[in-house]
Write a protein that holds these residues in place. Structure first.
Motif, PDB file in Angstrom:
ATOM      1  N   LEU A  45       9.811   1.764  -4.356  1.00 32.84           N
ATOM      2  CA  LEU A  45       9.095   1.474  -5.599  1.00 32.84           C
ATOM      3  C   LEU A  45       8.764  -0.010  -5.695  1.00 32.84           C
ATOM      4  O   LEU A  45       7.648  -0.387  -6.083  1.00 32.84           O
ATOM      5  N   ALA A  46       9.738  -0.852  -5.339  1.00 30.82           N
ATOM      6  CA  ALA A  46       9.502  -2.292  -5.402  1.00 30.82           C
ATOM      7  C   ALA A  46       8.440  -2.713  -4.394  1.00 30.82           C
ATOM      8  O   ALA A  46       7.509  -3.463  -4.724  1.00 30.82           O
ATOM      9  N   ALA A  47       8.560  -2.235  -3.163  1.00 27.40           N
ATOM     10  CA  ALA A  47       7.578  -2.591  -2.138  1.00 27.40           C
ATOM     11  C   ALA A  47       6.192  -2.082  -2.496  1.00 27.40           C
ATOM     12  O   ALA A  47       5.186  -2.781  -2.292  1.00 27.40           O
ATOM     13  N   GLY A  48       6.104  -0.870  -3.054  1.00 29.72           N
ATOM     14  CA  GLY A  48       4.811  -0.326  -3.451  1.00 29.72           C
ATOM     15  C   GLY A  48       4.178  -1.109  -4.583  1.00 29.72           C
ATOM     16  O   GLY A  48       2.961  -1.379  -4.564  1.00 29.72           O
ATOM     17  N   ALA A  49       4.977  -1.495  -5.567  1.00 28.95           N
ATOM     18  CA  ALA A  49       4.451  -2.270  -6.697  1.00 28.95           C
ATOM     19  C   ALA A  49       3.942  -3.628  -6.233  1.00 28.95           C
ATOM     20  O   ALA A  49       2.894  -4.112  -6.695  1.00 28.95           O
ATOM     21  N   ILE A  50       4.662  -4.269  -5.324  1.00 29.73           N
ATOM     22  CA  ILE A  50       4.219  -5.563  -4.792  1.00 29.73           C
ATOM     23  C   ILE A  50       2.930  -5.396  -4.011  1.00 29.73           C
ATOM     24  O   ILE A  50       1.985  -6.181  -4.140  1.00 29.73           O
ATOM     25  N   ALA A  51       2.870  -4.336  -3.188  1.00 26.95           N
ATOM     26  CA  ALA A  51       1.688  -4.121  -2.345  1.00 26.95           C
ATOM     27  C   ALA A  51       0.432  -3.898  -3.170  1.00 26.95           C
ATOM     28  O   ALA A  51      -0.664  -4.327  -2.780  1.00 26.95           O
ATOM     29  N   LEU A  52       0.543  -3.253  -4.310  1.00 25.82           N
ATOM     30  CA  LEU A  52      -0.620  -2.957  -5.144  1.00 25.82           C
ATOM     31  C   LEU A  52      -1.105  -4.151  -5.944  1.00 25.82           C
ATOM     32  O   LEU A  52      -2.160  -4.075  -6.585  1.00 25.82           O
ATOM     33  N   THR A  53      -0.372  -5.259  -5.922  1.00 26.04           N
ATOM     34  CA  THR A  53      -0.716  -6.388  -6.796  1.00 26.04           C
ATOM     35  C   THR A  53      -0.977  -7.677  -6.032  1.00 26.04           C
ATOM     36  O   THR A  53      -0.939  -8.762  -6.610  1.00 26.04           O
ATOM     37  N   THR A  54      -1.247  -7.599  -4.738  1.00 26.09           N
ATOM     38  CA  THR A  54      -1.502  -8.807  -3.960  1.00 26.09           C
ATOM     39  C   THR A  54      -2.982  -9.156  -3.967  1.00 26.09           C
ATOM     40  O   THR A  54      -3.842  -8.303  -4.188  1.00 26.09           O
ATOM     41  N   THR A  55      -3.277 -10.432  -3.717  1.00 30.24           N
ATOM     42  CA  THR A  55      -4.657 -10.918  -3.630  1.00 30.24           C
ATOM     43  C   THR A  55      -4.800 -11.773  -2.381  1.00 30.24           C
ATOM     44  O   THR A  55      -3.924 -12.572  -2.070  1.00 30.24           O
TER      45      THR A  55
ATOM     46  N   ALA B 213      -7.140   6.610  -2.174  1.00 33.00           N
ATOM     47  CA  ALA B 213      -6.345   6.699  -3.409  1.00 33.00           C
ATOM     48  C   ALA B 213      -5.645   5.387  -3.708  1.00 33.00           C
ATOM     49  O   ALA B 213      -5.593   4.942  -4.875  1.00 33.00           O
ATOM     50  N   PHE B 214      -5.106   4.743  -2.675  1.00 30.59           N
ATOM     51  CA  PHE B 214      -4.453   3.452  -2.881  1.00 30.59           C
ATOM     52  C   PHE B 214      -5.459   2.388  -3.323  1.00 30.59           C
ATOM     53  O   PHE B 214      -5.136   1.527  -4.140  1.00 30.59           O
ATOM     54  N   LEU B 215      -6.688   2.417  -2.780  1.00 30.66           N
ATOM     55  CA  LEU B 215      -7.708   1.457  -3.196  1.00 30.66           C
ATOM     56  C   LEU B 215      -8.047   1.629  -4.670  1.00 30.66           C
ATOM     57  O   LEU B 215      -8.163   0.645  -5.411  1.00 30.66           O
ATOM     58  N   VAL B 216      -8.176   2.872  -5.117  1.00 33.31           N
ATOM     59  CA  VAL B 216      -8.422   3.129  -6.541  1.00 33.31           C
ATOM     60  C   VAL B 216      -7.255   2.629  -7.386  1.00 33.31           C
ATOM     61  O   VAL B 216      -7.438   2.021  -8.452  1.00 33.31           O
ATOM     62  N   ALA B 217      -6.030   2.870  -6.892  1.00 30.11           N
ATOM     63  CA  ALA B 217      -4.848   2.398  -7.618  1.00 30.11           C
ATOM     64  C   ALA B 217      -4.836   0.878  -7.722  1.00 30.11           C
ATOM     65  O   ALA B 217      -4.492   0.310  -8.775  1.00 30.11           O
ATOM     66  N   MET B 218      -5.230   0.189  -6.645  1.00 35.68           N
ATOM     67  CA  MET B 218      -5.304  -1.274  -6.683  1.00 35.68           C
ATOM     68  C   MET B 218      -6.310  -1.754  -7.722  1.00 35.68           C
ATOM     69  O   MET B 218      -6.057  -2.712  -8.464  1.00 35.68           O
ATOM     70  N   LEU B 219      -7.463  -1.101  -7.779  1.00 31.78           N
ATOM     71  CA  LEU B 219      -8.482  -1.491  -8.752  1.00 31.78           C
ATOM     72  C   LEU B 219      -7.970  -1.316 -10.179  1.00 31.78           C
ATOM     73  O   LEU B 219      -8.254  -2.146 -11.051  1.00 31.78           O
ATOM     74  N   VAL B 220      -7.198  -0.266 -10.406  1.00 30.25           N
ATOM     75  CA  VAL B 220      -6.689  -0.009 -11.759  1.00 30.25           C
ATOM     76  C   VAL B 220      -5.588  -0.994 -12.132  1.00 30.25           C
ATOM     77  O   VAL B 220      -5.645  -1.648 -13.181  1.00 30.25           O
ATOM     78  N   VAL B 221      -4.571  -1.117 -11.260  1.00 30.54           N
ATOM     79  CA  VAL B 221      -3.393  -1.897 -11.644  1.00 30.54           C
ATOM     80  C   VAL B 221      -3.598  -3.398 -11.457  1.00 30.54           C
ATOM     81  O   VAL B 221      -2.937  -4.199 -12.129  1.00 30.54           O
ATOM     82  N   ARG B 222      -4.502  -3.816 -10.551  1.00 31.89           N
ATOM     83  CA  ARG B 222      -4.750  -5.250 -10.356  1.00 31.89           C
ATOM     84  C   ARG B 222      -5.995  -5.709 -11.100  1.00 31.89           C
ATOM     85  O   ARG B 222      -5.990  -6.740 -11.777  1.00 31.89           O
ATOM     86  N   GLY B 223      -7.093  -4.946 -10.983  1.00 36.11           N
ATOM     87  CA  GLY B 223      -8.323  -5.344 -11.653  1.00 36.11           C
ATOM     88  C   GLY B 223      -8.301  -5.117 -13.151  1.00 36.11           C
ATOM     89  O   GLY B 223      -8.849  -5.918 -13.910  1.00 36.11           O
ATOM     90  N   GLY B 224      -7.650  -4.034 -13.593  1.00 38.89           N
ATOM     91  CA  GLY B 224      -7.606  -3.728 -15.024  1.00 38.89           C
ATOM     92  C   GLY B 224      -7.008  -4.848 -15.871  1.00 38.89           C
ATOM     93  O   GLY B 224      -7.621  -5.296 -16.852  1.00 38.89           O
TER      94      GLY B 224
ATOM     95  N   LEU C 268       2.582  -2.423 -14.526  1.00 36.68           N
ATOM     96  CA  LEU C 268       1.755  -1.214 -14.506  1.00 36.68           C
ATOM     97  C   LEU C 268       1.929  -0.451 -13.195  1.00 36.68           C
ATOM     98  O   LEU C 268       2.036   0.777 -13.181  1.00 36.68           O
ATOM     99  N   ALA C 269       1.981  -1.187 -12.078  1.00 40.84           N
ATOM    100  CA  ALA C 269       2.177  -0.538 -10.783  1.00 40.84           C
ATOM    101  C   ALA C 269       3.541   0.132 -10.710  1.00 40.84           C
ATOM    102  O   ALA C 269       3.673   1.260 -10.209  1.00 40.84           O
ATOM    103  N   GLY C 270       4.572  -0.553 -11.192  1.00 42.06           N
ATOM    104  CA  GLY C 270       5.908   0.041 -11.193  1.00 42.06           C
ATOM    105  C   GLY C 270       5.980   1.290 -12.036  1.00 42.06           C
ATOM    106  O   GLY C 270       6.585   2.296 -11.626  1.00 42.06           O
ATOM    107  N   ALA C 271       5.343   1.245 -13.220  1.00 41.25           N
ATOM    108  CA  ALA C 271       5.353   2.423 -14.092  1.00 41.25           C
ATOM    109  C   ALA C 271       4.602   3.589 -13.450  1.00 41.25           C
ATOM    110  O   ALA C 271       5.036   4.740 -13.542  1.00 41.25           O
ATOM    111  N   ALA C 272       3.483   3.293 -12.780  1.00 43.77           N
ATOM    112  CA  ALA C 272       2.711   4.349 -12.124  1.00 43.77           C
ATOM    113  C   ALA C 272       3.511   4.988 -10.993  1.00 43.77           C
ATOM    114  O   ALA C 272       3.495   6.212 -10.823  1.00 43.77           O
TER     115      ALA C 272
END
Length: 414
Positions: free
Chosen positions: A115-125, A298-309, A98-102
């Motif tokens: 793109l790869a670094a951004g997708a990884i960053a949005l999906t960490t815990t 904006a990045f925090l909202v993106a994290m909630l969508v792509v990781r929490g969703g 989902l992060a990669g597609a976004a």
């Protein structure tokens, strides 16, 4: 030039951060990792110019190594093989896709490395942040606690493997083959210490594991440095070697394991890990955050969508609605791995400094806000359950009373 002069303000920040955190009101208390980052900004090149990241490079690298050694040590492999582990894995893969597609929808042509670094960053815990909260709330052994534990473990292991395969100078196919080689060599290393677990080996290690010998601690440091060197020699980032080192250590930690864990905490958190976060703060591009404060939000909202969703989707049969929302919030909490990832990506040119700084800013917000919301949701749910059961607040068991205590464990650990 005096090489020690630049270390003094770094260790001053390392000392003051936990003390300052304890002086804060309980309801407004923030994790010490946030204060360490802010302290690094204060003493760094952008403000007081008392120190700089280059002055503490080796200590900072070892700090990152210890941070992920402890994270790997927390991972319980048995949970990953259960149904909850499969669901956690599915949730993370969905988040990454989902992060990669976004990110692909962003205007203009974006480099694949970004793109790869951004997708990884949005999906960490941040498993190290979440664990003490769950312990202090008394829910670590509950259904919610086990689910969050596995989600956090996958949320650290998945990004680390993705970093090894997708980031760096080698193509993904070669990196995957080398990752397999690294896995085989790691399994071989894990099998070597079986001799130390024999009665004779345990006796030998016990003779010098305390006092001036510290054999088990030195063996652990040797394991860490050896796997850091192995990962680097194969072209991977040191984070992978450190995390795997923690998993190996959990398998064959010799001698007095409880004492060894306390020693590791003392060495890692007493010396090296604080330096890593202070150094990261000194290298943070604060000017870009100030010039565009909306980007971290904006990045925090993106994290909630792509990781929490995806957590809400995959755990709909595992957890009831309220607990599922809490699990999603805990899973979106991130910072330590995010700091390491952005630092690596910025250093190798995969990510602009302003994007890296905004992602770290979003991570800071997630650590401050999301666990607090999740804890309050849980307490509200407990109070509601107590009212429906007709027990009220006066007849709760001591274990339940402990859940109502303000959470301050997040201050003591990442």
């Amino acid at each position: 030039m005096n090489p020690y002069a630049a270390l003094v303000p770094v260790f001053v920040v390392a000392l003051v951060a936990p003390l300052l955190a304890r002086l804060m009101p309980v309801n407004a208390r923030v994790p010490q990792v946030v204060l360490l980052l802010l302290g690094g900004v204060l003493i760094g090149p952008q403000l007081m110019e008392l120190s700089d990241p280059a002055s503490v490079t080796l200590l900072s690298d070892l700090g990152m190594g210890f941070l992920f050694l402890l994270a790997g040590y927390e991972l319980e492999p048995n949970l990953l093989r259960q149904k909850v582990g499969r669901r956690a894995g599915g949730a993370w893969v969905t988040s990454f896709a989902l992060a990669g597609a976004a990110l692909l929808l962003l205007p203009g042509h974006q480099p694949s490395e970004l793109l790869a670094a951004g997708a990884i960053a949005l999906t960490t815990t941040a498993l190290g942040v979440v664990l003490p909260i769950l312990k202090d709330d008394g829910v670590l052994d509950s259904r919610l606690g086990r689910s969050v534990l596995v989600l956090g473990a996958i949320g650290e292991l998945g990004p680390i493997v993705a970093m090894a395969v997708l980031l760096g100078t080698r193509n993904s196919g070669t990196a995957t083959v080398l990752l397999g080689v690294f896995a085989v060599l790691t399994l071989a290393i894990a099998a070597i210490p079986e001799r130390f677990t024999s009665l004779r080996g345990r006796f030998l290690m016990s003779l010098s594991e305390h006092g001036t010998g510290q054999s088990t601690l030195r063996l652990t440091v040797l394991l860490l440095v050896g796997l850091l060197a192995l990962a680097q020699s194969l072209g991977f980032d040191a984070v992978l070697g450190a995390f795997v080192g923690g998993m190996v250590l959990r398998r064959w930690a010799p001698g007095d394991v409880v004492a060894l864990e306390k020693k590791l905490d003392a060495v890692a958190w007493g010396v090296f890990i604080p330096v890593f976060f202070v150094s990261s703060g000194m290298g943070l591009d604060v000017d870009s955050i100030v010039s565009n404060p909306v980007l971290p939000l904006a990045f925090l909202v993106a994290m909630l969508v792509v990781r929490g969703g995806p957590v809400l989707l995959w755990f709909r049969r595992e957890l009831p609605g309220g607990e599922r929302v809490q699990a999603a919030l805990y899973s979106t909490t991130t910072l330590p791995l995010l700091v390491a990832l952005t630092e690596i990506a910025v250093d190798d040119g995969s990510m602009p400094t302003d994007i890296g700084a905004a992602l770290v800013g979003a991570g800071v917000l997630s650590v401050i806000v999301l666990p607090m919301i999740a804890s309050r949701l849980r307490r509200r749910g407990d109070d509601g359950a107590a009212g429906r059961d007709g027990r009220g607040g006066e007849s709760r068991r001591p274990d339940d009373e402990r859940r109502d205590l303000p959470n301050d464990g997040i201050v003591d650990t990442v």
